[in-house]
Enzyme design. Structure first.
Site, short mmCIF file in Angstrom:
data_model
loop_
_atom_site.label_atom_id
_atom_site.label_comp_id
_atom_site.label_asym_id
_atom_site.label_seq_id
_atom_site.Cartn_x
_atom_site.Cartn_y
_atom_site.Cartn_z
N CYS A 1 2.29 29.56 7.41
CA CYS A 1 3.62 29.10 7.00
C CYS A 1 3.44 27.78 6.26
O CYS A 1 2.33 27.45 5.85
CB CYS A 1 4.57 29.00 8.20
SG CYS A 1 4.18 27.74 9.42
N ASN B 1 2.59 24.74 9.49
CA ASN B 1 1.83 25.22 10.65
C ASN B 1 2.34 24.60 11.95
O ASN B 1 1.56 24.26 12.84
CB ASN B 1 0.34 24.97 10.46
CG ASN B 1 -0.54 25.68 11.48
OD1 ASN B 1 -1.59 25.17 11.86
ND2 ASN B 1 -0.17 26.87 11.92
N CYS C 1 5.88 25.78 13.10
CA CYS C 1 6.98 26.62 13.61
C CYS C 1 6.60 28.10 13.64
O CYS C 1 6.31 28.66 14.69
CB CYS C 1 8.24 26.44 12.76
SG CYS C 1 8.99 24.80 12.86
N ARG C 2 6.58 28.74 12.47
CA ARG C 2 6.41 30.19 12.41
C ARG C 2 4.98 30.64 12.67
O ARG C 2 4.76 31.55 13.49
CB ARG C 2 6.87 30.70 11.04
CG ARG C 2 8.35 30.48 10.80
CD ARG C 2 8.73 30.74 9.37
NE ARG C 2 8.24 29.68 8.50
CZ ARG C 2 8.35 29.66 7.19
NH1 ARG C 2 8.91 30.69 6.57
NH2 ARG C 2 7.90 28.66 6.47
N SER C 3 4.02 30.08 11.97
CA SER C 3 2.65 30.58 12.11
C SER C 3 2.04 30.33 13.49
O SER C 3 1.34 31.20 14.01
CB SER C 3 1.74 30.07 10.98
OG SER C 3 1.69 28.68 10.92
N ASP D 1 12.37 29.99 7.86
CA ASP D 1 11.89 28.75 8.46
C ASP D 1 12.99 28.18 9.36
O ASP D 1 14.05 27.82 8.87
CB ASP D 1 11.53 27.75 7.37
CG ASP D 1 10.83 26.52 7.90
OD1 ASP D 1 10.81 26.30 9.13
OD2 ASP D 1 10.29 25.76 7.08
#
Length: 166
Positions: A10, A13, A15-17, A124
Site C-alpha cells: 500500500c 505500509n 494500514c492496508r498492507s 485507504d
C-alpha cells in the site's frame, strides 16, 4: 517444493498492507501451510519506515484474533521485485508506482484483480473512522481466503493436509 513469496503493498505500509500480511499469514498457519509461503508487506512511500502499523489496523486485527503489532513499516526495495513471486498492490496508484520502478518480468498485480476477481481497489482507511478499517479487513479477508485457496490447494494435497479455508 518451492515456497511461494507474496508481498502486499500500500502507500505507507501502516494500514492496508500490514493487515493483508497479517490476515494471509494467519490463514496460511490455520491451513497448516506455513512452510509453503513467505509473506511480507511494504509501502511505495517511506514516510513511516520503522513504525508499527496504525493503531486502528492493530486494533481491528486484534479484534479478529490476529496480532500485527510486531510488524514495522518499510518501503519497497529494488530487491523485492526479484525476491517475491507475487506483488499485490492495494490500489491502482500503488500499482502504477510499482510498475514504474519494476524491472521487466516482475509479477505485480492489483489485489482486487487476483484475490477478489472484481478489479476493485482496497480503499485507504487512514483518514476515516473505525468503519473503514472494518470494511478493509472484510475485503482483505475475503481476498486472502480466495488467494490461499487458489495458491494453497496444490500444496495441501501434496502435503496430505486439508485446508480449513475450503
Amino acid at each position: 517444493m518451492k515456497r511461494i513469496s507474496i508481498l502486499f503493498v500500500c502507500m505507507g505500509n501502516i494500514c492496508r498492507s500490514p493487515l493483508a500480511e497479517g490476515i494471509f499469514g494467519d490463514l496460511v498457519a490455520e491451513a497448516g501451510l506455513s512452510g509453503g509461503f513467505t509473506v511480507d508487506s511494504a509501502g511505495t512511500g517511506g514516510w513511516h519506515e520503522g513504525e508499527p502499523p496504525d493503531r486502528r489496523s492493530i486494533a481491528i486485527a486484534k479484534s479478529h484474533g490476529i496480532d500485527i503489532s510486531g510488524q514495522r513499516a518499510r518501503r519497497v526495495q529494488p530487491r523485492d521485485f526479484r525476491d517475491f513471486d507475487l506483488i499485490l498492490a492495494m490500489d491502482r496508484d500503488n500499482l502504477a508506482a510499482l510498475s514504474k520502478s519494476a524491472p521487466p518480468g516482475a509479477n505485480i498485480r492489483l489485489f482486487g484483480d487476483i484475490a477478489l476477481g472484481t478489479g476493485e481497489e482496497i480503499p485507504d482507511p487512514y483518514y476515516g473512522g473505525p468503519g473503514g478499517f472494518e470494511l478493509v479487513y472484510t475485503r482483505l479477508l475475503t481476498g486472502c481466503n480466495s488467494l490461499l485457496e487458489t495458491l494453497g490447494v496444490e500444496r495441501a494435497s501434496c502435503n496430505g493436509n486439508t485446508s480449513s479455508v475450503r
